[in-house]
Scaffold this motif. Structure first.
Motif, short mmCIF file in Angstrom:
data_model
loop_
_atom_site.label_atom_id
_atom_site.label_comp_id
_atom_site.label_asym_id
_atom_site.label_seq_id
_atom_site.Cartn_x
_atom_site.Cartn_y
_atom_site.Cartn_z
N ILE A 26 -28.20 1.23 36.74
CA ILE A 26 -28.10 2.59 36.22
C ILE A 26 -28.70 2.64 34.81
CG2 ILE A 26 -25.75 2.19 35.33
CD1 ILE A 26 -25.19 5.16 35.98
N PHE A 27 -29.54 3.63 34.61
CA PHE A 27 -30.13 3.87 33.30
C PHE A 27 -29.69 5.25 32.83
CE2 PHE A 27 -33.33 0.99 35.31
CZ PHE A 27 -33.15 -0.08 34.45
N ASP A 28 -28.63 5.29 32.05
CA ASP A 28 -28.21 6.52 31.40
C ASP A 28 -28.10 6.26 29.90
OD1 ASP A 28 -26.01 4.89 31.42
OD2 ASP A 28 -24.57 6.42 32.00
N TRP A 29 -27.75 7.27 29.12
CA TRP A 29 -27.77 7.11 27.67
C TRP A 29 -26.71 6.12 27.20
CZ3 TRP A 29 -23.67 8.19 24.49
CH2 TRP A 29 -22.64 8.96 25.02
N ILE A 30 -25.59 5.99 27.96
CA ILE A 30 -24.54 5.04 27.55
C ILE A 30 -25.04 3.61 27.68
CG2 ILE A 30 -22.24 4.17 28.13
CD1 ILE A 30 -21.44 6.95 28.92
N SER A 31 -25.57 3.25 28.86
CA SER A 31 -26.02 1.87 29.07
C SER A 31 -27.20 1.54 28.17
CB SER A 31 -26.38 1.66 30.54
OG SER A 31 -27.43 2.53 30.94
N MET A 32 -28.14 2.49 28.00
CA MET A 32 -29.32 2.22 27.17
C MET A 32 -28.93 2.06 25.69
SD MET A 32 -32.13 2.04 28.98
CE MET A 32 -31.06 0.96 29.92
N TYR A 78 -15.87 -1.94 27.85
CA TYR A 78 -16.98 -1.22 28.50
C TYR A 78 -16.68 -0.98 29.98
CZ TYR A 78 -21.69 -0.02 30.03
OH TYR A 78 -22.77 0.62 30.57
N LEU A 79 -16.08 -1.96 30.66
CA LEU A 79 -15.73 -1.79 32.08
C LEU A 79 -14.74 -0.64 32.25
CD1 LEU A 79 -15.99 -2.95 34.98
CD2 LEU A 79 -14.01 -4.36 34.47
N LEU A 80 -13.75 -0.56 31.35
CA LEU A 80 -12.77 0.53 31.46
C LEU A 80 -13.39 1.88 31.09
CD1 LEU A 80 -9.32 -0.77 30.19
CD2 LEU A 80 -10.16 -0.49 32.50
N ILE A 81 -14.39 1.88 30.20
CA ILE A 81 -15.09 3.14 29.90
C ILE A 81 -15.79 3.65 31.15
CG2 ILE A 81 -17.05 4.11 28.62
CD1 ILE A 81 -16.24 2.31 26.27
N ARG A 82 -16.41 2.75 31.90
CA ARG A 82 -17.05 3.13 33.16
C ARG A 82 -16.01 3.55 34.20
NH1 ARG A 82 -22.17 4.69 32.58
NH2 ARG A 82 -23.62 3.02 32.08
N PHE A 83 -14.85 2.90 34.19
CA PHE A 83 -13.80 3.19 35.17
C PHE A 83 -12.85 4.30 34.71
CE2 PHE A 83 -14.56 -0.35 37.98
CZ PHE A 83 -13.87 0.00 39.13
N SER A 84 -13.13 4.93 33.57
CA SER A 84 -12.19 5.87 32.98
C SER A 84 -11.78 7.02 33.90
CB SER A 84 -12.74 6.42 31.65
OG SER A 84 -14.01 6.99 31.84
N PRO A 85 -12.67 7.57 34.78
CA PRO A 85 -12.17 8.63 35.68
C PRO A 85 -11.05 8.16 36.59
CG PRO A 85 -14.57 8.62 35.64
CD PRO A 85 -14.12 7.39 34.90
N ALA A 128 -13.69 5.79 22.40
CA ALA A 128 -13.67 4.33 22.52
C ALA A 128 -15.09 3.78 22.44
CB ALA A 128 -13.01 3.92 23.83
N PHE A 129 -16.04 4.44 23.08
CA PHE A 129 -17.44 3.98 23.05
C PHE A 129 -18.01 4.14 21.64
CE2 PHE A 129 -22.03 4.73 23.96
CZ PHE A 129 -22.31 3.47 24.44
N PHE A 130 -17.66 5.21 20.96
CA PHE A 130 -18.11 5.43 19.59
C PHE A 130 -17.63 4.32 18.67
CE2 PHE A 130 -17.62 8.47 15.72
CZ PHE A 130 -18.79 7.98 15.18
N HIS A 131 -16.34 3.98 18.77
CA HIS A 131 -15.80 2.91 17.92
C HIS A 131 -16.35 1.55 18.33
CE1 HIS A 131 -13.16 1.24 14.97
NE2 HIS A 131 -12.48 0.51 15.83
N LEU A 132 -16.64 1.39 19.62
CA LEU A 132 -17.24 0.15 20.09
C LEU A 132 -18.57 -0.12 19.40
CD1 LEU A 132 -17.04 -2.11 22.33
CD2 LEU A 132 -18.32 -0.58 23.79
N LEU A 133 -19.39 0.92 19.25
CA LEU A 133 -20.71 0.76 18.63
C LEU A 133 -20.62 0.53 17.13
CD1 LEU A 133 -22.72 3.54 20.53
CD2 LEU A 133 -22.60 1.10 21.05
N THR A 134 -19.81 1.33 16.46
CA THR A 134 -19.70 1.16 15.00
C THR A 134 -19.05 -0.18 14.64
OG1 THR A 134 -17.60 2.39 15.01
CG2 THR A 134 -19.60 3.63 14.56
N HIS A 135 -18.03 -0.56 15.42
CA HIS A 135 -17.35 -1.84 15.16
C HIS A 135 -18.31 -3.01 15.35
CE1 HIS A 135 -15.15 -5.39 16.79
NE2 HIS A 135 -14.41 -5.20 15.72
N ALA A 136 -19.21 -2.92 16.33
CA ALA A 136 -20.16 -4.01 16.58
C ALA A 136 -21.00 -4.30 15.34
CB ALA A 136 -21.04 -3.67 17.77
#
Length: 576
Positions: free
Chosen positions: A55-61, A231-238, A297-305
């Motif tokens: 999958i190529f979407d903005w999250i994975s890229m 990241y796995l839980l972000i994908r599984f969040s629904p 969670a994804f936002f903090h994941l990126l800044t924390h990295a």
């Protein structure tokens, strides 16, 4: 030497160019709201197609872009840090394999293809943790791989349970997974994420993994291995929305960030303090995920990295100059001898604390305010507040011991910021640690969050941070009395400082007695009765039976049978 430099430079250049390209692709996909899904069916088994999905979407890229950028900086940094290592080429290949495994996991929306990257991360991380061939590294590697194996088994069982849907693409079946009938799959995925992201009771392996080289720690604990579960839980969040698993995850993650923050205030190993800081921030990400906010969670994941990789690289420069000494009590007054490194470390520390207008502020402050607005219980609220104060407390403790304290260095140790190979990538990461929070908030959140809090709750995070900083600095300023108090309350100090005895519990389950018991069970059942009545026993029976059949078809045997038959007839005739 030329080979080492060229290899680190070429790897850093390749990953850096890839990061820029993926970042541009991510922005274009976000702007045009496009998703590209590529499937390759290579097998069909019992009505279920085995499909390799990408999958190529903005999250994975975007996540791949951040991983490649941080990896390129660490590759460049490793050219100097690992310069004298005899197995430098092996180290570089392992790191590249590690980054490749993470990339495979990021772009996979299919549980089977995710397992390739998931297991690749576990295997290569084990090889990197035991990179220095000594007993401590071997023990740490065994604890790491056995703890992560629990999550691998959970993913394997989830693959088996999802076969009933006729496919393994969890993005397609996320609505059905969220139903009560599929409660078990959600529980297994959360368990897998908890082991990879070291939540209680699997927290012991993360500080133990500090036995790996510091560049590996900077990569593992910022954007790769420990963030794979988030990241796995972000994908599984629904699938987690409205599930009772999310309530359990909230309590566990809040306890994890409180326990890690408390333990970091009693630790003296520089790398382990930063590792516990990572554990605390992983608890923040997991907690906001359980509240149904995967975008935060994804936002903090990126800044924390960004700021955590910078913090580890600064720690690596200090340890490298201190002749591999990691005890913060042997450091002090580095602001005069290593001004650039001290400035960068102070900058990353401020981002970690959530200082206004640093990258950590935009994600962490928003997470705290959304959590305060959510329908959480009093225990979770108090754990949030205390963990926030403890983060600033151990950060200012580090500042006292390393940057602003009294110099305690030996006269023969000469330290400076002379290595541009190590400082240049750190400076580039510092730009991201300062500015990326604001940029990402503008890009990811076109619609602002409506925060409606009372003045006391609005000012609470800032007040607790200031209080924690004052306590952390003044207590260590009076270090003599503080250490005497620690000795007076030794039992409590040992409990809090050892992560609530989790390493001892994990060591108990992986001890020699447990392993010998497992070996005995294997010999008795798997290699004993199950073999006797199963595969080997059946094989022996078939071999013996086929031997009898072959003998019965032999000519000599036939003549013997005929002769015996004739003699029987003759005897019967004589008797009658």
């Amino acid at each position: 030497m030329i080979f080492k430099v060229s290899m680190s430079l070429s790897s850093a250049l390749f990953l850096g160019v890839s990061s820029v390209c993926l970042g541009v692709c991510s922005l274009s996909l976000l702007f045009f709201n496009k998703i590209f899904l590529i499937e390759w069916e290579f097998c069909f088994l019992n009505g279920c197609p085995l499909v390799m999905t990408v999958i190529f979407d903005w999250i994975s890229m975007l996540f791949c872009s951040f991983v490649f950028f941080i990896s390129s900086m660490i590759m460049f940094y490793s050219g100097e840090y690992m310069r004298d290592d005899k197995n430098f080429d092996r180290f570089m290949y392992l790191v590249l394999l590690f980054v490749s495994s993470m990339a495979i996991m990021i772009v996979s929306p299919n549980l089977i293809s995710i397992l390739l990257g998931w297991d690749g991360l576990g295997l290569v991380s084990y090889c990197l943790v035991i990179y220095y061939h000594n007993e401590k590294s071997a023990n740490s590697g065994m604890l790491t791989v056995l703890s992560n194996r629990i999550g691998d088994v959970a993913v394997l069982i989830s693959i088996g349970l999802m076969a009933k849907f006729g496919g393994w693409n969890f993005m397609v079946y996320s609505g059905e997974i969220g139903s009560e009938s599929m409660f078990l799959i959600s529980t297994l995925i959360v368990t897998a994420a908890m082991t990879k992201s070291a939540q209680i009771p699997f927290s012991a392996w993360l500080p133990a993994a500090m036995a790996a080289p510091t560049p590996v720690s900077a990569l593992v604990h910022s954007s790769t291995l420990v963030t794979a579960g988030v990241y796995l839980l972000i994908r599984f969040s629904p699938a987690l929305m409205g599930s009772s698993v999310s309530s359990f995850l909230l309590i566990i993650s809040c306890l994890t960030m409180f326990m890690a923050g408390l333990g970091a205030n009693f630790e003296y190993d520089l790398k382990k303090i930063i590792a516990l800081s990572t554990l605390s921030q992983l608890g923040v990400m997991m907690s906001i995920l359980s509240l149904g906010m995967p975008d935060l969670a994804f936002f903090h994941l990126l800044t924390h990295a960004l700021f955590k990789a910078l913090l580890f690289m600064c720690a690596g420069m200090i340890i490298h100059n201190m002749k591999e000494c990691q005890d913060i009590r042997h450091m002090g007054g580095l602001a005069t001898t290593m001004p650039l490194t001290s400035s960068l470390m102070m900058l990353s520390n401020m981002a970690l604390c959530g200082m206004p207008f640093m990258s950590g502020f935009y994600s962490k402050d928003l997470i705290l305010e959304v959590a305060f607005m959510s329908n959480i219980n009093v225990i979770s609220f108090l754990l949030y507040v205390m963990a926030t104060g403890l983060t600033v407390c151990y950060t200012f403790r580090l500042v006292y011991y390393i940057i602003s304290g009294e110099p305690v260095l030996s006269s023969f140790i000469s330290i400076s910021d002379s290595s541009s190979v190590m400082t240049n990538p750190s400076v580039m990461l510092s730009v991201g640690a300062v500015s990326m929070g604001a940029l990402l908030s503008w890009l990811l959140f076109s619609d602002n969050y409506m925060i409606c809090l009372s003045f006391s709750l609005k000012i609470l995070a800032l007040a607790v941070s200031i209080l924690g900083g004052l306590i952390g600095y003044t207590l260590n300023l009076m270090s003599v009395n503080y250490n005497l108090s620690s000795i007076t309350f030794f039992s409590l100090t040992s409990f809090v400082g050892s992560m609530w005895f989790l390493p001892h519990l994990s060591g108990f389950f992986t001890s020699s007695n447990t392993l010998s018991m497992g070996s005995s069970v294997k010999k008795s059942f798997d290699g004993g009765w199950l073999e006797y009545f199963g595969g080997q026993g059946g094989h022996s029976a078939f071999v013996t039976g086929s031997g009898y059949i072959e003998m019965s078809q032999d000519k000599t045997f036939k003549v013997l049978v005929k002769t015996l038959f004739v003699w029987v007839i003759i005897m019967l005739i004589l008797l009658y």
